[in-house]
Every structure is written in C-alpha cells, then in structure tokens.
Design a protein around this motif. Structure first.
Motif, PDB file in Angstrom:
ATOM      1  N   GLY A 109       0.807  -1.217   0.000  1.00 27.66           N
ATOM      2  CA  GLY A 109       0.000   0.000   0.000  1.00 27.66           C
ATOM      3  C   GLY A 109       0.839   1.264   0.000  1.00 27.66           C
ATOM      4  N   PRO A 110       0.177   2.411  -0.193  1.00 30.76           N
ATOM      5  CA  PRO A 110       0.888   3.689  -0.212  1.00 30.76           C
ATOM      6  C   PRO A 110       1.526   4.049   1.128  1.00 30.76           C
ATOM      7  N   ASP A 111       1.131   3.334   2.191  1.00 30.44           N
ATOM      8  CA  ASP A 111       1.742   3.525   3.511  1.00 30.44           C
ATOM      9  C   ASP A 111       2.909   2.569   3.732  1.00 30.44           C
ATOM     10  N   HIS A 112       3.335   1.882   2.650  1.00 28.06           N
ATOM     11  CA  HIS A 112       4.449   0.922   2.683  1.00 28.06           C
ATOM     12  C   HIS A 112       4.160  -0.286   3.569  1.00 28.06           C
ATOM     13  N   SER A 135       6.905   1.063   6.966  1.00 22.45           N
ATOM     14  CA  SER A 135       5.476   1.328   7.201  1.00 22.45           C
ATOM     15  C   SER A 135       5.294   2.615   7.977  1.00 22.45           C
ATOM     16  N   LYS A 141       5.318   9.531   8.734  1.00 21.03           N
ATOM     17  CA  LYS A 141       5.443   9.886   7.311  1.00 21.03           C
ATOM     18  C   LYS A 141       6.441  11.004   7.147  1.00 21.03           C
TER      19      LYS A 141
END
Length: 141
Positions: A109-112, A135, A141
């Motif tokens: 996902g875009p959140d790793h 993550s 972030k």
C-alpha cells in the motif's frame, strides 16, 4: 485519561456456526468464553474470540430477523477492521487453502504496508496487514 488499546470489535452475526468457522478455523482465533445476559438466560448472547494478547472479537447472536447491511462505503459507519499478521504471504496461502475468498490481491500500500482484503460471512470487510521497516504506522510519514 489515557486510552490503552482497542479492547474488541463487536458484530451481530446472522449464522453463528458460519462465523465461528470463519474466525476460528479460517483465521485461527480462539474461543475464549460464551457470555449470557444473566444466569437465568438459556440462550447465549455473545461468543468472545481471542486473537492476540487481550485482543478480542465479540460475535453477537441474532435471534430476531435483521436486514442485511447495505454497502457500507456509501454510509458513515464502521468501515472495516484490520488485523496485523507476521507473514502475509503465508496468510494468503492459508486463505486459499481454506477456501476463504480474497477480495483483493496482495499489494504494498501507499503507507508501505503489505495488505489484502477478505470478507466474513456477514459481509464485514477485514484488512490483513503486514508492516515493513518503512510502514508509516511504525515510522511516521
């Protein structure tokens, strides 16, 4: 006040046997206890399932007819629950082996964070996650 953790998620279920099979046999949750409203009640009220250190799902019996819930993405409500696993690839293989339909493929996902989605017998969406060293949930972030 300091919130320490999320204690449980509670769900009304249509078919307790199907739900217990899904959560216990399919996901490996353990039946912790059955709760009755009071000592004189002959019908069980809640099945408590444990899946981590003091982490629970409550499955509520439905003795009266209920409506199926609509597509929850169209409403303001609880959207899904997410479970963190130690090996998401192994989880995906076990879901396939046990006949649990995966709603999505395994993706980063875009959140790793690795994720895939499954659905329980009552249509509740469950996100399965595995954190990575990048993550956002772990490093921000």
């Amino acid at each position: 006040m300091k919130v320490l953790s999320l204690a449980h998620a509670g769900m009304k279920v249509k078919d307790m046997d199907k739900s217990l099979a899904f959560y216990c046999d399919g996901l490996g949750f353990k039946r912790k206890f059955t709760l009755y409203r009071d000592e004189s009640d002959k019908l069980p009220w809640i099945e408590y399932l444990e899946f981590g250190d003091q982490q629970f799902v409550e499955l509520f019996y439905s003795y009266e007819e209920r409506k199926e819930h609509p597509n929850l993405k169209e409403y303001y409500s609880l959207y899904h629950i997410a479970l963190v696993v130690d090996d998401i690839h192994e989880a995906a293989a076990q879901f396939k082996e046990k006949g649990i339909h995966m709603k999505t493929d395994l993706v980063l996902g875009p959140d790793h964070t690795w994720q895939l989605w499954i659905v329980d017998p009552d249509g509740n969406e469950i996100e399965i996650m595995q954190y990575t060293e990048k993550s956002f949930q772990l490093v921000g972030k």
